[in-house]
Design a protein around this motif. Structure first.
Motif, mmCIF file in Angstrom:
data_model
loop_
_atom_site.group_PDB
_atom_site.id
_atom_site.type_symbol
_atom_site.label_atom_id
_atom_site.label_comp_id
_atom_site.label_asym_id
_atom_site.label_seq_id
_atom_site.Cartn_x
_atom_site.Cartn_y
_atom_site.Cartn_z
ATOM 1 N N GLU A 125 -3.449 19.268 -3.118
ATOM 2 C CA GLU A 125 -2.548 20.347 -2.721
ATOM 3 C C GLU A 125 -3.093 21.002 -1.454
ATOM 4 O O GLU A 125 -4.310 21.133 -1.275
ATOM 5 N N TYR A 126 -2.180 21.423 -0.571
ATOM 6 C CA TYR A 126 -2.620 22.000 0.708
ATOM 7 C C TYR A 126 -3.494 23.235 0.510
ATOM 8 O O TYR A 126 -4.312 23.575 1.365
ATOM 9 N N SER A 127 -3.350 23.901 -0.641
ATOM 10 C CA SER A 127 -4.147 25.101 -0.906
ATOM 11 C C SER A 127 -5.383 24.822 -1.756
ATOM 12 O O SER A 127 -6.091 25.753 -2.143
ATOM 13 N N PRO A 156 -8.575 22.091 15.905
ATOM 14 C CA PRO A 156 -7.854 23.339 16.203
ATOM 15 C C PRO A 156 -7.106 23.925 15.009
ATOM 16 O O PRO A 156 -6.755 25.103 15.016
ATOM 17 N N ARG A 157 -6.869 23.102 13.983
ATOM 18 C CA ARG A 157 -6.135 23.577 12.800
ATOM 19 C C ARG A 157 -7.062 24.137 11.722
ATOM 20 O O ARG A 157 -6.600 24.625 10.686
ATOM 21 N N LEU A 158 -8.351 24.096 11.980
ATOM 22 C CA LEU A 158 -9.312 24.465 10.942
ATOM 23 C C LEU A 158 -9.196 25.936 10.535
ATOM 24 O O LEU A 158 -9.356 26.273 9.352
ATOM 25 N N ASP A 159 -8.922 26.811 11.488
ATOM 26 C CA ASP A 159 -8.785 28.234 11.165
ATOM 27 C C ASP A 159 -7.646 28.460 10.171
ATOM 28 O O ASP A 159 -7.752 29.299 9.267
ATOM 29 N N THR A 160 -6.570 27.709 10.344
ATOM 30 C CA THR A 160 -5.434 27.824 9.422
ATOM 31 C C THR A 160 -5.793 27.240 8.064
ATOM 32 O O THR A 160 -5.454 27.813 7.012
ATOM 33 N N TRP A 161 -6.488 26.129 8.085
ATOM 34 C CA TRP A 161 -6.844 25.455 6.834
ATOM 35 C C TRP A 161 -7.732 26.312 5.951
ATOM 36 O O TRP A 161 -7.535 26.372 4.736
ATOM 37 N N VAL A 162 -8.728 26.968 6.533
ATOM 38 C CA VAL A 162 -9.655 27.742 5.702
ATOM 39 C C VAL A 162 -8.929 28.885 4.997
ATOM 40 O O VAL A 162 -9.336 29.318 3.912
ATOM 41 N N ILE A 167 -11.034 29.623 0.370
ATOM 42 C CA ILE A 167 -12.460 29.490 0.069
ATOM 43 C C ILE A 167 -13.175 30.801 0.381
ATOM 44 O O ILE A 167 -12.643 31.667 1.070
ATOM 45 N N SER A 168 -14.388 30.929 -0.112
ATOM 46 C CA SER A 168 -15.145 32.167 0.060
ATOM 47 C C SER A 168 -15.626 32.320 1.505
ATOM 48 O O SER A 168 -15.668 31.354 2.273
ATOM 49 N N THR A 169 -15.997 33.546 1.844
ATOM 50 C CA THR A 169 -16.539 33.815 3.180
ATOM 51 C C THR A 169 -17.779 32.980 3.429
ATOM 52 O O THR A 169 -17.999 32.469 4.535
ATOM 53 N N GLU A 170 -18.593 32.832 2.401
ATOM 54 C CA GLU A 170 -19.812 32.030 2.539
ATOM 55 C C GLU A 170 -19.476 30.576 2.850
ATOM 56 O O GLU A 170 -20.151 29.925 3.652
#
Length: 417
Positions: A125-127, A156-162, A167-170
């Motif tokens: 799942e995307y989430s 470039p899409r990594l910011d959107t993916w996280v 996922i946690s800040t860590e």
């Protein structure tokens, strides 16, 4: 050991399980349809112990590396399909363990591994937070096998993916730092630096900034080293960078932020050996600070001229080198200017401010006020011109009317002329 024309088909879970068990048994060199692995699988199925079947399959994942390359992707996809039937509680651990077993030897079947991991990523799942683990594995294999180009378009899409992965800040920090380190290993220094800044930006003043001290120092050093980085204001605003105050690397950063060649030389004299200790080149530093010094000088003379002599003195060069340095600064997009070789001056049309402080805001305000007054004067001139034109038209009409003259002829008739 080779297997030819092996076919993996869709079907009920039990059929898929037996098919996978049969293939693993073959890879182990066991008797066909009678090996220990198949017997164990059948026994667990009869007792309806599917979770144990899944764990047994994951434990055997590493042996899939012995599969022929043309079958490797298909058999691993079959494993993914089977594991989808696991309970939500055990599924994440099963997937992570299968990944670990798969990438244990990073240099074996790299292309095939990347394919199956990409397939796994796309089935999630995307989430799903598991996408984080799969992406890290893909990144690890790609960088260690010179296949970094396969993932560069996705970064470039990594910011959107996280954000989607929740996922946690860590984990976000670990991901950004891992990406930065892997890109640096692959020679993608500027991209590596960009992700290092993303990592540092995840910290605020309320966090323990000491854990990011090494990364912060590295970011400053890289910013000074990279020829394309000529602005340091955003870097200085990071809390992790501010935590470096009172250290030599921070003092050097301030010089490159707003200082000039003279201040850089003062730093070198005051801190002997510091540049070399930081792993920097004094020659490269001197070149960059000269460019920045000329940019600052130009910002003080926008829409006016600077003499070769003034530039040569500021950059500590000969006058016959001024044109070369001016061209370099123009190429770096720090200024727009024209060289007048006859007058030995540089006419500055535009200059980029290295820092935008209250002084620059005041200068901008003064210029806007000047333009506002100039526009008001122009509008007044135009208004006056319109009034003059209107008066001229009125006078012309009056003159035209007075040109009608009545003449009495001898015959008593009136003639107009």
């Amino acid at each position: 050991m080779t297997y030819v024309n092996t076919v993996f088909t869709d079907g009920p879970l039990e059929v898929q399980v037996l098919e996978f068990a049969s293939y693993i048994s073959k890879l182990k060199g066991e008797p066909e349809d009678a090996g220990p692995f198949i017997k164990e699988t059948n026994a667990l199925l009869k007792e309806n112990k599917l979770e144990q079947v899944f764990q047994t399959f994951v434990a055997a994942t590493s042996i899939l590396l012995d599969a022929p390359e043309k079958e490797f992707e298909a058999i691993y996809n079959l494993l993914i399909a089977i594991l989808k039937s696991a309970s939500p509680e055990t599924y994440p651990a099963l997937i992570n363990n299968s990944i670990k077993a798969l990438v244990h030897d990073e240099h074996d079947k790299a292309i095939q591994k990347l394919k199956v991991l990409q397939n796994l990523y796309n089935t999630l799942e995307y989430s799903s937070p598991l996408r984080y683990d799969v992406f890290v594995a893909i990144l690890d294999i790609a960088t260690k096998n010179d296949e970094i180009e396969t993932i560069l378009p996705q970064l470039p899409r990594l910011d959107t993916w996280v954000k989607e992965w929740s996922i946690s800040t860590e984990q976000v920090r670990e991901l950004y730092l891992t990406v930065s380190n892997k890109l640096k290993e692959a020679g993608e220094i500027k991209r590596s630096h960009d992700f290092l800044l993303k990592y540092l930006a995840t910290y605020t003043s309320s966090d323990d900034l000491s854990v990011a001290k090494s990364a912060a120092s590295r970011a400053v050093i890289e910013a000074i080293q990279l020829p394309e980085i000529l602005s340091f204001e955003d870097l200085l605003e990071l809390d992790t960078i501010q935590a470096l105050k009172n250290e030599e690397v921070f003092e050097l950063l301030k010089v490159f932020l707003s200082g000039n060649l003279k201040e850089y030389k003062q730093f070198v004299d005051t801190n002997p050996g510091a540049v070399e200790k930081l792993g920097l080149s004094n020659e490269d530093n001197t070149r960059k600070i000269r460019l920045l010094t000329l940019a600052s000088l130009a910002s003080e003379h926008v829409a006016s001229e600077i003499t070769y002599q003034t530039i040569a003195k500021a950059l500590e060069i000969e006058e016959d080198e001024v044109e070369m340095w001016t061209i370099d600064v123009i190429r770096a997009h720090l200024i727009e200017a024209k060289v007048n070789q006859v007058r030995k001056t540089i006419l500055v049309n535009r200059s980029t401010y290295r820092t935008f402080t209250m002084n620059q805001w005041q200068q901008l305000s003064d210029k806007l006020d000047g333009w506002k007054q100039s526009l008001a004067d122009i509008l007044q001139v135009i208004a006056n011109a319109k009034l003059i034109a209107q008066h001229s038209n009125v006078n012309a009409n009056v003159a035209s009317s007075s040109a009608v003259v009545v003449i009495e002829g001898t015959g008593g008739q009136e003639e107009e002329s």
